[in-house]
Motif scaffolding. Sequence first.
Motif, mmCIF file in Angstrom:
data_model
loop_
_atom_site.group_PDB
_atom_site.id
_atom_site.type_symbol
_atom_site.label_atom_id
_atom_site.label_comp_id
_atom_site.label_asym_id
_atom_site.label_seq_id
_atom_site.Cartn_x
_atom_site.Cartn_y
_atom_site.Cartn_z
ATOM 1 N N PRO A 86 0.950 -1.173 0.121
ATOM 2 C CA PRO A 86 -0.171 0.147 0.093
ATOM 3 C C PRO A 86 0.725 1.084 0.043
ATOM 4 O O PRO A 86 1.907 1.314 0.877
ATOM 5 N N GLN A 87 0.444 2.276 -0.786
ATOM 6 C CA GLN A 87 1.129 3.499 -1.100
ATOM 7 C C GLN A 87 0.480 4.645 -0.446
ATOM 8 O O GLN A 87 -0.909 4.686 -0.446
ATOM 9 N N LEU A 88 1.040 5.591 0.422
ATOM 10 C CA LEU A 88 0.223 6.577 0.886
ATOM 11 C C LEU A 88 0.242 7.729 -0.132
ATOM 12 O O LEU A 88 1.305 7.989 -0.539
ATOM 13 N N MET A 89 -0.896 8.245 -0.357
ATOM 14 C CA MET A 89 -1.286 9.322 -1.410
ATOM 15 C C MET A 89 -1.541 10.476 -0.783
ATOM 16 O O MET A 89 -2.728 10.563 -0.322
ATOM 17 N N LEU A 90 -0.900 11.492 -0.800
ATOM 18 C CA LEU A 90 -0.894 12.827 -0.260
ATOM 19 C C LEU A 90 -1.431 13.984 -1.194
ATOM 20 O O LEU A 90 -0.858 14.092 -2.187
ATOM 21 N N PRO A 91 -2.644 14.393 -1.143
ATOM 22 C CA PRO A 91 -3.137 15.478 -2.045
ATOM 23 C C PRO A 91 -2.267 16.768 -2.115
ATOM 24 O O PRO A 91 -1.592 17.056 -1.210
ATOM 25 N N ALA A 92 -2.506 17.574 -3.183
ATOM 26 C CA ALA A 92 -1.852 18.637 -3.293
ATOM 27 C C ALA A 92 -1.703 19.879 -2.374
ATOM 28 O O ALA A 92 -0.852 20.465 -2.154
ATOM 29 N N TRP A 93 -2.856 19.861 -1.518
ATOM 30 C CA TRP A 93 -2.746 20.772 -0.477
ATOM 31 C C TRP A 93 -1.893 20.678 0.517
ATOM 32 O O TRP A 93 -1.816 21.234 1.324
ATOM 33 N N VAL A 94 -1.376 19.108 0.700
ATOM 34 C CA VAL A 94 -0.465 18.786 1.853
ATOM 35 C C VAL A 94 0.609 19.748 1.635
ATOM 36 O O VAL A 94 1.495 19.421 0.651
ATOM 37 N N THR A 95 1.023 20.461 2.567
ATOM 38 C CA THR A 95 2.546 21.006 2.306
ATOM 39 C C THR A 95 3.467 20.345 3.334
ATOM 40 O O THR A 95 4.707 20.631 3.087
ATOM 41 N N SER A 96 3.180 19.650 4.322
ATOM 42 C CA SER A 96 4.020 18.789 5.005
ATOM 43 C C SER A 96 3.384 17.846 5.836
ATOM 44 O O SER A 96 1.975 17.871 5.837
ATOM 45 N N ALA A 97 3.912 16.687 6.217
ATOM 46 C CA ALA A 97 3.352 15.847 6.825
ATOM 47 C C ALA A 97 4.130 14.903 7.733
ATOM 48 O O ALA A 97 5.436 14.758 7.519
ATOM 49 N N THR A 98 3.733 14.275 8.710
ATOM 50 C CA THR A 98 4.376 13.396 9.547
ATOM 51 C C THR A 98 3.587 11.971 9.473
ATOM 52 O O THR A 98 2.422 11.804 9.353
ATOM 53 N N VAL A 99 4.246 11.008 9.421
ATOM 54 C CA VAL A 99 3.823 9.646 9.236
ATOM 55 C C VAL A 99 4.700 8.604 10.202
ATOM 56 O O VAL A 99 5.832 8.574 10.606
ATOM 57 N N GLN A 100 3.964 7.806 10.981
ATOM 58 C CA GLN A 100 4.449 6.602 11.682
ATOM 59 C C GLN A 100 3.777 5.468 11.436
ATOM 60 O O GLN A 100 2.729 5.448 11.306
ATOM 61 N N ILE A 101 4.603 4.533 11.099
ATOM 62 C CA ILE A 101 3.881 3.041 11.026
ATOM 63 C C ILE A 101 4.603 1.929 12.162
ATOM 64 O O ILE A 101 5.896 1.987 12.318
ATOM 65 N N THR A 102 3.657 1.152 12.692
ATOM 66 C CA THR A 102 4.190 0.364 13.782
ATOM 67 C C THR A 102 3.725 -0.947 13.291
ATOM 68 O O THR A 102 2.669 -1.319 12.591
ATOM 69 N N ALA A 103 4.832 -1.671 13.174
ATOM 70 C CA ALA A 103 4.802 -3.010 12.955
ATOM 71 C C ALA A 103 4.283 -3.984 13.703
ATOM 72 O O ALA A 103 4.039 -3.518 14.897
ATOM 73 N N PRO A 104 4.042 -5.495 13.643
ATOM 74 C CA PRO A 104 3.387 -6.171 14.415
ATOM 75 C C PRO A 104 4.254 -6.478 15.603
ATOM 76 O O PRO A 104 3.731 -6.839 16.619
ATOM 77 N N ASP A 105 5.649 -6.365 15.437
ATOM 78 C CA ASP A 105 6.283 -6.514 16.642
ATOM 79 C C ASP A 105 6.501 -5.244 17.564
ATOM 80 O O ASP A 105 7.245 -5.380 18.348
#
Length: 410
Positions: A86-105
């Motif tokens: 899966p890919q994260l698609m950020l629209p044009a209005w987003v000037t910055s973003a923070t992303v956190q992914i937590t794995a099963p472990d």
Amino acid sequence: MRKLLLWLVMVAVIVAAILGGTAAFLYNRTGEDALPQEPVQFGDITLESNGWDWTVPVLGDKVTKTYESPTNLTVQKLGTFTDTIPQLMLPAWVTSATVQITAPDGTAWSGDKSSCNTYTYAQNGDYQIIVTAYHNDADAPGDPAGWYAYRAGFTMAMNPKVTLSTERAAQGSIVAIQLSGILDGEPSVESDLGTVWFRKTSSGYMGYLPVTYNAEGGDHTLHLTCGTLEKDITLTVTRTMYDTQAVPAEEDVGGGEEFRNAIWPLYTTGSSAKLWNGRFEAPSAGAVTMEYGTTQMVDGQRSGQATGLTYDAPDGETVTAPQAGNVVFAGTLTLTGGTVVIDHGCGVKSYLYGLETVDVERGQSVSTGDPLGTAGTTHNLIYELRIGSKSTDPQIALNGNSGLQFRESE
């Protein structure tokens, strides 16, 4: 004087009333539709915001309207991904973003707008993603400023998958090997055909296998290893009917050891990144006088096969870079005259021999079509395209249908 003052006060009151009425009207008319509407998506699924804080200009920077909702622990369920990362698609209005992914472990990975799709999934199981998407554009002071927050859970259930660009490869060709799915290591391939250099992609890895002019026809086993994954893949090599051409005997000018010391070490070194993009371009506008793989005959005796394309390059013609890359050798050798070697990454290199002058330097970056030097009459201009030490037919890459162009967008 008193009348004038009273009149000015009255005007001020009227203006203030008008402005106040206008501000109140605009304030009441400003709704949530003024906020960014284009959704954030993950794996082609629209994410639902679970918190936001927005300030909307109503009358310049004097009157603003605020929309806010505290973030909560609600987790949107996205389901199971089995076929594609899966890919994260950020629209044009987003000037910055923070992303956190937590794995099963329980391990957590953090990224930003530029790196949000570089996370490597190393295990199947349940994941959680938290995204905060911001809009704060100093060049557009009339835009709303603020953020939306998203929290979603999903399951990865992807078995490793191996795809070849072709299962039947002609001598002289290049075969791309795509490895996708949940992988717990870095891939390697054992094969009698040549060495494979893999590059990281958004869905896994991509490697390139040379099938040189004298590769044995028939089935070849490629033994792929990637962490706990071991898989045997069958590639069928088909024979190519190469022409035969009489050539004059060459005078022994020496320089063999000099050539080996300068060129052979380049076969096993180079960039692991992919530096080329799209089809390759011919280094000369001259006619090809000898095709790749042509059997060369001297006085009726076989003397070898062509490992590249030989061009009838006009004297003084500018010789150009077939593709983007880094110059890893530039100089004059006794055996091959003016010589330029360009590293395109992933073990792929262009070798250009027979230049009259060399106008680039080692360490220089070049783009497709950049001048490398000039052709002359002392040597034939020869273009080789190799992966590691194995030569391949440059014409296939020039036609744009080589394994080097297989699923390039990934």
